[in-house]
Motif scaffolding. Structure first.
Motif, short mmCIF file in Angstrom:
data_model
loop_
_atom_site.label_atom_id
_atom_site.label_comp_id
_atom_site.label_asym_id
_atom_site.label_seq_id
_atom_site.Cartn_x
_atom_site.Cartn_y
_atom_site.Cartn_z
N GLU A 1 0.87 -1.17 0.00
CA GLU A 1 0.00 0.00 0.00
C GLU A 1 0.91 1.23 0.00
O GLU A 1 1.58 1.50 0.99
N PRO A 2 0.97 1.97 -1.12
CA PRO A 2 1.96 3.06 -1.22
C PRO A 2 1.65 4.27 -0.34
O PRO A 2 2.55 5.05 -0.04
N TYR A 3 0.40 4.44 0.07
CA TYR A 3 0.02 5.56 0.93
C TYR A 3 -0.78 5.03 2.11
O TYR A 3 -1.99 5.20 2.20
N PHE A 4 -0.07 4.38 3.00
CA PHE A 4 -0.71 3.80 4.18
C PHE A 4 -1.22 4.91 5.09
O PHE A 4 -0.51 5.89 5.37
N LEU A 5 -2.48 4.77 5.53
CA LEU A 5 -3.13 5.78 6.39
C LEU A 5 -3.16 7.16 5.72
O LEU A 5 -3.12 8.19 6.38
N ASP A 6 -3.23 7.14 4.36
CA ASP A 6 -3.28 8.38 3.57
C ASP A 6 -2.07 9.27 3.80
O ASP A 6 -2.15 10.49 3.69
N ARG A 7 -0.95 8.66 4.14
CA ARG A 7 0.31 9.39 4.26
C ARG A 7 1.31 8.83 3.26
O ARG A 7 1.13 7.72 2.74
N GLU A 8 2.36 9.60 2.99
CA GLU A 8 3.37 9.13 2.03
C GLU A 8 4.25 8.08 2.72
O GLU A 8 5.43 8.27 2.95
N LEU A 9 3.60 6.98 3.04
CA LEU A 9 4.23 5.87 3.75
C LEU A 9 3.86 4.58 3.03
O LEU A 9 2.69 4.18 3.00
N ALA A 10 4.84 3.95 2.39
CA ALA A 10 4.61 2.69 1.69
C ALA A 10 4.74 1.55 2.70
O ALA A 10 5.77 1.40 3.35
N ALA A 11 3.68 0.77 2.83
CA ALA A 11 3.67 -0.34 3.78
C ALA A 11 3.20 -1.60 3.07
O ALA A 11 2.36 -1.54 2.17
N GLY A 12 3.74 -2.73 3.49
CA GLY A 12 3.35 -3.98 2.85
C GLY A 12 3.86 -5.18 3.60
O GLY A 12 4.47 -5.08 4.68
N PHE A 13 3.60 -6.35 3.02
CA PHE A 13 4.06 -7.60 3.62
C PHE A 13 4.47 -8.57 2.54
O PHE A 13 4.10 -8.43 1.37
N ASP A 14 5.27 -9.56 2.94
CA ASP A 14 5.70 -10.64 2.07
C ASP A 14 5.50 -11.96 2.78
O ASP A 14 5.80 -12.08 3.99
N LEU A 15 4.99 -12.94 2.07
CA LEU A 15 4.95 -14.33 2.53
C LEU A 15 5.78 -15.13 1.55
O LEU A 15 5.60 -15.02 0.33
N TYR A 16 6.69 -15.96 2.04
CA TYR A 16 7.59 -16.64 1.11
C TYR A 16 7.98 -18.03 1.63
O TYR A 16 7.91 -18.32 2.82
N LYS A 17 8.39 -18.83 0.67
CA LYS A 17 8.95 -20.15 0.97
C LYS A 17 9.99 -20.44 -0.10
O LYS A 17 9.73 -20.33 -1.30
N THR A 18 11.21 -20.81 0.34
CA THR A 18 12.29 -21.11 -0.60
C THR A 18 13.00 -22.39 -0.18
O THR A 18 13.10 -22.70 1.01
N THR A 19 13.46 -23.10 -1.16
CA THR A 19 14.32 -24.27 -0.92
C THR A 19 15.48 -24.18 -1.90
O THR A 19 15.30 -23.81 -3.07
N GLN A 20 16.68 -24.47 -1.40
CA GLN A 20 17.87 -24.35 -2.25
C GLN A 20 18.82 -25.51 -1.98
O GLN A 20 19.11 -25.85 -0.83
N GLU A 21 19.25 -26.10 -3.08
CA GLU A 21 20.22 -27.20 -2.98
C GLU A 21 21.63 -26.63 -3.05
O GLU A 21 22.00 -25.97 -4.03
N LYS A 22 22.43 -26.86 -2.00
CA LYS A 22 23.81 -26.36 -1.96
C LYS A 22 24.79 -27.52 -1.79
O LYS A 22 25.84 -27.37 -1.17
N GLN A 23 24.42 -28.67 -2.35
CA GLN A 23 25.26 -29.86 -2.21
C GLN A 23 26.61 -29.67 -2.88
O GLN A 23 27.65 -30.09 -2.35
N ASP A 24 26.62 -29.03 -4.05
CA ASP A 24 27.88 -28.88 -4.79
C ASP A 24 28.87 -27.98 -4.07
O ASP A 24 30.08 -28.22 -4.09
N SER A 25 28.35 -26.93 -3.42
CA SER A 25 29.26 -25.97 -2.81
C SER A 25 29.48 -26.21 -1.32
O SER A 25 30.56 -25.94 -0.80
N SER A 26 28.42 -26.73 -0.58
CA SER A 26 28.54 -26.83 0.87
C SER A 26 27.97 -28.11 1.46
O SER A 26 27.88 -28.24 2.68
N SER A 27 27.51 -29.05 0.64
CA SER A 27 27.07 -30.38 1.08
C SER A 27 25.82 -30.35 1.96
O SER A 27 25.65 -31.17 2.86
N TYR A 28 24.91 -29.41 1.71
CA TYR A 28 23.64 -29.41 2.45
C TYR A 28 22.57 -28.72 1.61
O TYR A 28 22.85 -28.06 0.61
#
Length: 759
Positions: free
Chosen positions: A479-506
């Motif tokens: 929301e770029p104008y939260f409470l009608d002020r020049e205040l950008a507010a927001g949220f993120d929900l995320y899920k990530t998985t990463q294979e690092k076997q080649d570089s760090s074995s996990y």
């Protein structure tokens, strides 16, 4: 030819009717009209016909009056034919009414849909049909097709007779192929080549690789825009006398392509001999204006820099308490020596206030979304610089195809009305992608976003990226104008998985959410805060992994708060060519959770244009993370290599286990890059550029360590060349990098290739 013959026959028929009627009228001259009879009227009342006559019962016949009456009856558009006939002392007026349109249809149109064409024509169902209005609507539709680049389009109106004197009107359309631009020529240029100037204008020559753009279709409005682009190009490079003497577009006999010729007069190139400021405002100190303008003696004259200086001076004087000010640049040319004396005259401007701001054309976007970008409100002193910045802020929303800001007189001489007219464009996107990168391997991507949700200016996006070595899902809302002020507010929900076997074995996976807010301190400075709650799992640790990696296996909960201060005066956030960006950030973890650390980081970038399309840039980062009462977890450490240090593998630099070669990450990082982006002499339509670069950096410090840990803080560096191509299938990047400073335990990589596509 068919249309012309039909129109000729219609004109001949009308002329014959008029001649016959007037001949009859001549024979009846000086005879008394005792009775007038109306014959043939169906929808039109006979009394309505009588109202258009210039004579009445009891009047004498007059050829002049009959002529005027005929013209008035035909001018109504109600009648296809009108005749006068004498029967003794009785005058019989026989009328044939024009039919009423029952339905309007379009056939053969594929490029322009029915609603677009329907909005252009003036005829409507239940409206009287006339051949004149049909031909006018044919021309309107043809104009619409010509604006879309189809000059070979033809339209044949067909009439289907129905009962009760009704007709169906059908426009049979043959759209034809787009009318391309076969050749663009420039005449009169000496300082810059044809190819250089063709890169300046927006119109492009028709080539096979332009199938994703319509810029190679002829558009007369775009030709006028190209003339302005040429003018701006030359005026920004010292050619103060430049003018486009003509722009001629010739259509080939086949009507399939245009040949466009721009004739220009470059004139001499001027340099700045002196820069002066003439101040006539009482109470304004001349010393306060020193250094406001960036124009220096010896520079080439640049109209863009003059405009920027005017805006800066208005702002500076306004901040000192002079809201009504007028800054007029005076350009005195010495044509013999090819020099310019530039004087900025500062005078008291007219005392004008903003009476009202009108927003037009925003059918979906709410008024307040546009209005809040204005740096002026009703009652403020009218400030040209603030008005210009307000227009720029509205354009930066990226919600509108076109933004026009105009002034009109208000209710009093000292009042002005600001009229803002916008043309909305689509702000939602659906993307599906596939590609490959050296870092993540093969990938597929799906994303859906809306940048102007419900017309409120809110941003909502959902994306998924599934790759061989990394998968991520993200839901974000702002929301770029939260409470009608020049205040950008927001949220993120995320899920990530990463294979690092080649570089760090996990492998590592994260699930979490973030709350964020940011607000501006000034036009260039922004402060941001965020809170993140993240559950990270280290899993699938290899049996022969480093003991330091094995000790990190399991789940950790991170609760952190971050702060960032950013100063950004770059000319573009997407493809910057000038300016710099400085960011200082801090993150503290330990407000709950099981992880405790303090991270401080400074990043900077600077862009400098050497010549047109030759951009020199340098970027750098310094970061340090320290555990608060405990060692820093592996998932929170810095890693260096790959895209952050070309010439080395991902995580190819930094502390490492000597027996397993696992990358362990570091707690102190310094890295940077110097890059020169340059053209390859190819047309801009290819969007291919070359890159020469040098990357450098080091990653060190690790706690805890053991006897197998290798931690060398020596500087690493690489040099290389690359190609960047924004292809029709998506962005493609190729880099060849060669380490010039490396350690024995580092892992190097000379070639990197990235490819992505959207369809």
């Amino acid at each position: 030819m068919k249309k012309r013959n039909r129109i000729t026959s219609i004109s001949a028929g009308v002329a014959f009717g008029l001649t016959a009627a007037l001949t009859s009228a001549s024979a009846m001259a000086n005879s008394l009209i005792e009775e007038i009879t109306i014959v043939g009227a169906q929808r039109v009342e006979p009394e309505t016909v009588r109202t258009y006559l210039t004579f009445q019962e009891g009047d004498n016949y007059s050829s002049r009056q009959l002529n005027r009456s005929l013209k008035k009856l035909f001018a109504t558009g109600l009648f296809a034919d009108v005749t006068f006939k004498r029967e003794g002392t009785n005058l019989v007026i026989n009328v044939i009414e024009n039919p009423v349109i029952n339905r309007i249809a379009f056939e053969g149109n594929r490029k322009l849909d029915d609603p677009t064409l329907d909005s252009e024509v003036t005829l409507r169902p239940r409206v009287i049909y006339t051949r004149t209005r049909v031909q006018q609507d044919v021309e309107r539709i043809l104009t619409l097709y010509r604006r879309s680049g189809r000059f070979a389009a033809t339209i044949e109106p067909k009439v289907i007779q129905l009962d009760q004197n009704r007709v169906d009107l059908v426009f049979e359309i043959e759209e034809g192929d787009p009318t391309g631009v076969e050749k663009i020529r420039v005449v009169g240029n000496k300082e810059y080549s044809d190819s250089k100037l063709l890169d300046v204008v927006r119109t492009r020559e028709s080539r096979w690789y332009n199938f994703l753009t319509a810029d190679d279709n002829y558009d007369p409005d775009r030709i006028n825009y190209d003339k302005e682009l040429l003018r701006r190009f030359y005026l920004s490079r010292g050619f103060a006398d430049f003018k486009v003497t003509s722009a001629v577009a010739e259509l080939s006999p086949s009507r399939e392509e245009f040949f466009i010729t721009y004739t220009i007069d470059e004139g001499p190139r001027y340099e700045i001999r002196s820069v002066n400021i003439e101040n006539s405002l009482e109470g304004l100190q001349d010393e306060s204006l020193e250094g406001v303008s960036d124009i220096e003696v010896g520079d080439w004259y640049n109209a863009d820099e003059v405009d920027d200086s005017v805006e800066d001076l208005i702002d500076n004087v306004g901040f000192q308490g002079f809201p009504f000010v007028k800054v007029s640049p005076q350009v005195d040319k010495d044509t013999e020596n090819k020099q310019i004396d530039l004087t900025f005259n500062i005078n008291e401007g007219p005392r004008v206030f903003v009476e009202r701001i009108n927003i037009n054309g925003n059918f979906r976007t709410l008024d307040k979304v546009v209005r809040r970008e204005f740096q002026l409100v009703e009652g403020d002193a009218l400030n040209a610089a603030k008005l210009k910045r307000s227009k720029k802020r509205i354009n930066n929303l990226n919600f509108f195809e076109n933004v026009q800001v105009a002034q009109s007189p208000g209710s009093a001489p000292d009042q002005k009305i600001i009229d803002v007219t916008v043309e909305e464009k689509s702000t939602g996107s659906l993307s599906v992608g596939a590609g490959f990168s050296t870092e993540d391997g093969p990938m597929v991507e799906f994303g859906i976003s809306e940048a102007n949700l419900l017309g409120k200016g809110q941003n909502l996006s959902l994306s998924a990226n599934i790759a061989a070595e990394k998968t991520s899902y993200n839901l974000a809302f702002t929301e770029p104008y939260f409470l009608d002020r020049e205040l950008a507010a927001g949220f993120d929900l995320y899920k990530t998985t990463q294979e690092k076997q080649d570089s760090s074995s996990y492998d590592v996976s994260s699930l979490g959410f973030a709350l964020r807010a940011s607000y501006p301190f000034s036009d260039h400075m922004t402060q941001a805060w965020s809170y993140k709650l993240d559950e990270t799992t280290i899993e699938n640790v290899a049996s022969d992994a480093s003991s330091l990696i094995k000790s990190q296996e399991g789940e950790e909960m991170t609760s952190s708060i971050s702060h960032a201060l950013t100063y950004d005066n770059r000319d573009s956030r997407v493809a910057p060519t000038e300016g710099y960006r400085l960011r200082v950030s801090n993150t503290v973890a330990g407000l709950g959770g099981t992880v405790y650390y303090l991270r401080n980081q400074v990043t900077a970038s600077y862009y400098y244009p050497l010549e047109d399309q030759w951009i020199l840039s340098t970027k750098g980062r310094i970061g340090h993370i320290v555990g608060l009462g405990e060692d820093v977890k592996v998932q929170n450490r810095y890693f260096l290599g790959g895209s952050t240090l070309r010439g080395f593998e991902d995580s190819g630099v930094g502390p490492r286990d000597s027996s397993t070669s696992d990358s362990l990450g570091g707690e102190y990082i310094v890295n940077g890059s110097t890059e020169l982006r340059f053209p390859l002499g190819l047309p801009n339509e290819y969007q291919i550029s070359g890159v020469a670069f040098s990357d450098y950096g080091t990653l060190t410090e690790l706690n805890p360590t053991d006897s197998k840990t290798i931690d060398n803080s020596a500087l690493r560096a690489s040099v290389g060349l690359g190609l960047s191509w924004v292809s029709p299938m998506g962005p493609i990047g190729i880099d060849w990098a060669f380490p010039v400073l490396e350690e024995d335990h580092d892992k190097t990589e000379n070639f990197r290739f990235t490819f992505g596509t959207r369809f």
